[in-house]
Enzyme design. Sequence first.
Site, PDB file in Angstrom:
ATOM      1  N   GLU A 341       0.804  -1.230   0.000  1.00 35.76           N
ATOM      2  CA  GLU A 341       0.000   0.000   0.000  1.00 35.76           C
ATOM      3  C   GLU A 341       0.837   1.280   0.000  1.00 35.76           C
ATOM      4  O   GLU A 341       0.596   2.201   0.785  1.00 35.76           O
ATOM      5  CB  GLU A 341      -0.997  -0.029   1.151  1.00 35.76           C
ATOM      6  N   GLU A 433      -5.459  -8.487  -0.237  1.00 39.75           N
ATOM      7  CA  GLU A 433      -6.244  -8.155   0.962  1.00 39.75           C
ATOM      8  C   GLU A 433      -7.662  -7.831   0.515  1.00 39.75           C
ATOM      9  O   GLU A 433      -7.864  -7.128  -0.485  1.00 39.75           O
ATOM     10  CB  GLU A 433      -5.687  -6.939   1.715  1.00 39.75           C
TER      11      GLU A 433
END
Length: 655
Positions: A341, A433
């Site tokens: 991320e 995720e």
Amino acid sequence: MTGRHEAAGHRGAGRGAGSDHEGAGHGAGGDHDAGTVPAAGDDARGDWTRRIARRSDERGATGGIPDLPPPAGLTAVAGVGHVRLSWSPVPDAVGYLVHRAPLRDGRPAGPFAPVDHQGGDVLAVPDTWYVDTTGEPGRPYAYAVAAVPEVTVTGALGDPVVAAAPPAADGPPPTVDVRVDAAAPGTPLHRPWQPMIGSERLSQLLCADTTGGREIGAELLAALRRVRAEVGVEAVRAHAILHDDLGVYREVDGRPVHDFTGVDRVYDLLLSAGLRPVVEIGFMPRDLARDPERTVFAYRGVISPPKDWDRWAELVRALVAHLLDRYGEAVLGWDFEVWNEANLEVFWAGTREEWMRLYEVTARAVKDVDDRIAVGGPSSAAAGWVDALLEHAARTGAPVDFVSTHTYGSPPLDLRPTLRRLGFPHARLLWTEWGVTPTHFHPVNDGASAATFLLGGMRSAAGRVDALSYWVASDHFEELGRPPRLLHGGFGLITVGGIAKPRYHALRMLARLGDTELPVRSCGDGADGLVQAWASRHADGGLAVLVWASTLDQSKRDGDPALARRVRLSVAGGPGGGVTVTRLDREHGDVTTLAGRLGVGDWPTDGQWDALRAADTLPAEPVEPDVAGGVATVELLVPQPGVVLVEFAPPGPTG
């Protein structure tokens, strides 16, 4: 209506559009057994809250994003407690964003705004239908839908459609007819839940501390063994394999020293459980970091770019070579993912250009060891930077074997058009995720509505993604501090103490589906939206049919009687064996309901632990179907949230 506007995702309530986000009014963590918040967890949560909404770089893709027309054929049909919308697909769309406006005198009164189902992340959906349960019963609305070509851009809104006011529930639940042809040839059933599951950083497998009186490492390993044995999960993705708690890198007299002993210990444990790692390459070792004080989480993962790019590449090559030497050619089947991320400031202290360099240097270093090893990214929050990475790779030749990204609160977007448009049609799609909420300590994580969310997302993703990895396996998870109590809204599928939450039961139900998917026809108030079904046949002729009632609307997480349905499941040409029904709802398999009845405090007493085990299994109950004309019919009352698994035993021996 014309024009393009920003934000297919929702930036509300002070949160960012990625994963692992801030707490939602719950404690950020607890000193084990005490329920108090440790200083490290408190500091981490404050830092998280300050920075999570800030992007590393707000720009979207740098190349041409298609200017998509709005979807055609929009219809809106009101049913008890909901409005179901449907529309035609738009080529090159990765998703669609539903908008709504109030009505006055039969016309939209005010601006259209995205329907917020409170998922806390990207609100766009990948399918060509949407169920809105956020409106007021008896109040009509105008709806319009836009196509989404890239997650930061939303296309023009189509012509609005007015929906009749959804009636309030004032009688018995409406009936939905679900019909399955057991003799149909069918198609292979895709299992996006099986390739991968998420976990806390794997160094926790070595932790002998306790939380709630339970040893952390032992229970984390037990949870991972369980998802392998009962769900068939094949790999585990976790953060921080290069974090200093595993001692992989230090500098002595200015020279690099590599030590993969800690990595070996955790990977040996993982492999002993029958699982392989997804190697997320990060975070930065302190001695190699340009700015070692830039960190994330209570365990202070360093988010800085390297101070020496050559030494970073040497570390990556050394790690990959070591893994090949220790574990052999099995490593050729592992996936190597670059960072986590980086499009959120909280995870990356550099610029987007520096991260693209990090990706390229890392990916080339992996391939230097063996070109057959799969490497990919951008491992981004909220489907960001996918276009940017692929444009960079097309320009530089950086290898991309798979594209990975994350979303929460909605089914994952359909990125296949992006891969085709940018010249990577054969790259695999790994959602490394995904979950019901990006928010730490959110109560939706613990109850039955998250189970129906999981089923809907897996059903949507089947056949268009290679992996949809639920985040995470166990509540032994301490990014913002250790769990302060048993039911704290943790991301885990399994509690501290090893009790299955409803989301885990949903995965177990999915694992009981057969290998052949059978067609399903549904009709009635709530069909093909509020009520969904997934039918399958086993190799021995037995059948398994999942039926559930759900909504993305998290304001309904505790259930809404108006959304309950009576389901009439009819199976033609069934095997003729016994029929069983397994239920999952607030009264069956929901540990939150049972804990409330037992009066569990922060942590259960010894007797309460024993009693809570009743929520750890879902008993199958025999039922007698009505059989007429070769069709077996089972009547089911399905609450919202609620799931029913109907299993038809294979035919017995003949002769």
